[in-house]
Scaffold this motif. Structure first.
Motif, PDB file in Angstrom:
ATOM      1  N   GLN A  72      29.504  34.906  38.537  1.00  0.00           N
ATOM      2  CA  GLN A  72      30.906  35.830  37.987  1.00  0.00           C
ATOM      3  C   GLN A  72      31.656  35.774  39.499  1.00  0.00           C
ATOM      4  O   GLN A  72      31.298  36.768  40.225  1.00  0.00           O
ATOM      5  N   GLU A  73      33.362  35.929  39.647  1.00  0.00           N
ATOM      6  CA  GLU A  73      33.628  35.961  40.169  1.00  0.00           C
ATOM      7  C   GLU A  73      34.162  37.022  40.138  1.00  0.00           C
ATOM      8  O   GLU A  73      33.708  38.325  39.364  1.00  0.00           O
ATOM      9  N   LYS A  74      34.252  38.037  41.523  1.00  0.00           N
ATOM     10  CA  LYS A  74      34.434  39.623  42.099  1.00  0.00           C
ATOM     11  C   LYS A  74      35.812  39.863  41.632  1.00  0.00           C
ATOM     12  O   LYS A  74      36.733  39.643  41.656  1.00  0.00           O
ATOM     13  N   ARG A  75      36.017  41.097  40.490  1.00  0.00           N
ATOM     14  CA  ARG A  75      37.122  41.386  40.075  1.00  0.00           C
ATOM     15  C   ARG A  75      37.525  42.195  41.117  1.00  0.00           C
ATOM     16  O   ARG A  75      37.047  42.428  41.975  1.00  0.00           O
ATOM     17  N   GLU A 103      39.762  45.559  40.020  1.00  0.00           N
ATOM     18  CA  GLU A 103      39.987  47.085  40.327  1.00  0.00           C
ATOM     19  C   GLU A 103      40.772  47.823  40.077  1.00  0.00           C
ATOM     20  O   GLU A 103      41.665  47.862  41.563  1.00  0.00           O
ATOM     21  N   ALA A 162      39.645  39.758  46.309  1.00  0.00           N
ATOM     22  CA  ALA A 162      37.879  40.064  45.572  1.00  0.00           C
ATOM     23  C   ALA A 162      37.351  41.285  45.581  1.00  0.00           C
ATOM     24  O   ALA A 162      37.073  41.419  47.146  1.00  0.00           O
ATOM     25  N   GLY A 163      36.936  41.618  44.756  1.00  0.00           N
ATOM     26  CA  GLY A 163      36.451  43.130  45.009  1.00  0.00           C
ATOM     27  C   GLY A 163      36.963  44.537  45.427  1.00  0.00           C
ATOM     28  O   GLY A 163      36.630  45.223  45.335  1.00  0.00           O
ATOM     29  N   ASN A 193      36.793  43.407  51.860  1.00  0.00           N
ATOM     30  CA  ASN A 193      36.963  41.878  52.685  1.00  0.00           C
ATOM     31  C   ASN A 193      37.861  41.743  54.055  1.00  0.00           C
ATOM     32  O   ASN A 193      37.354  41.123  55.365  1.00  0.00           O
TER      33      ASN A 193
END
Length: 110
Positions: free
Chosen positions: A2-5, A7, A75-76, A96
């Motif tokens: 699953q790809e990092k969401r 938020e 991502a994240g 990141n």
């Protein structure tokens, strides 16, 4: 895998809802552009439509759209909105980021 969401904090979601109530749109668009002394800066705006290459996340009851180019850099990330004195701005907790410029306007990724 699953790809990092991406938020949104409750305060960021509330601010996006304010913009959408005024201007319409389908959700928040998070992107990046080259700039500054560290290389990249965030672009935040209201998305009018899902475009080819968009990744769509649900966060805070809203859609968050991120294009293919920006996703590896964001991502994240958790997007927050702060109101401190005269300062009202979105802030980003991005796992990141490996460096930021002194003024905080741009960032680098590993």
């Amino acid at each position: 895998m699953q790809e990092k969401r991406v938020e949104l904090t409750p305060s960021a979601a509330a601010r996006v809802r304010e913009f959408m109530a005024r201007d319409g749109g389908i959700g928040l668009r998070l992107s990046v552009h080259r700039t500054g002394c560290s290389g990249w800066a965030y672009d935040v705006g209201i998305a009018e439509a899902v475009e080819e290459g968009d990744h769509v996340f649900e966060a805070g009851g809203l859609k968050v759209l991120v294009d293919d180019r920006a996703l590896p850099m964001v991502a994240g990330t958790t997007v927050d909105f702060v109101h401190e004195g005269l300062v009202r701005e979105f802030r980003f907790r991005n796992p990141n980021v490996t460096g930021e410029c002194g003024c905080g306007e741009s960032f680098t990724v590993g």
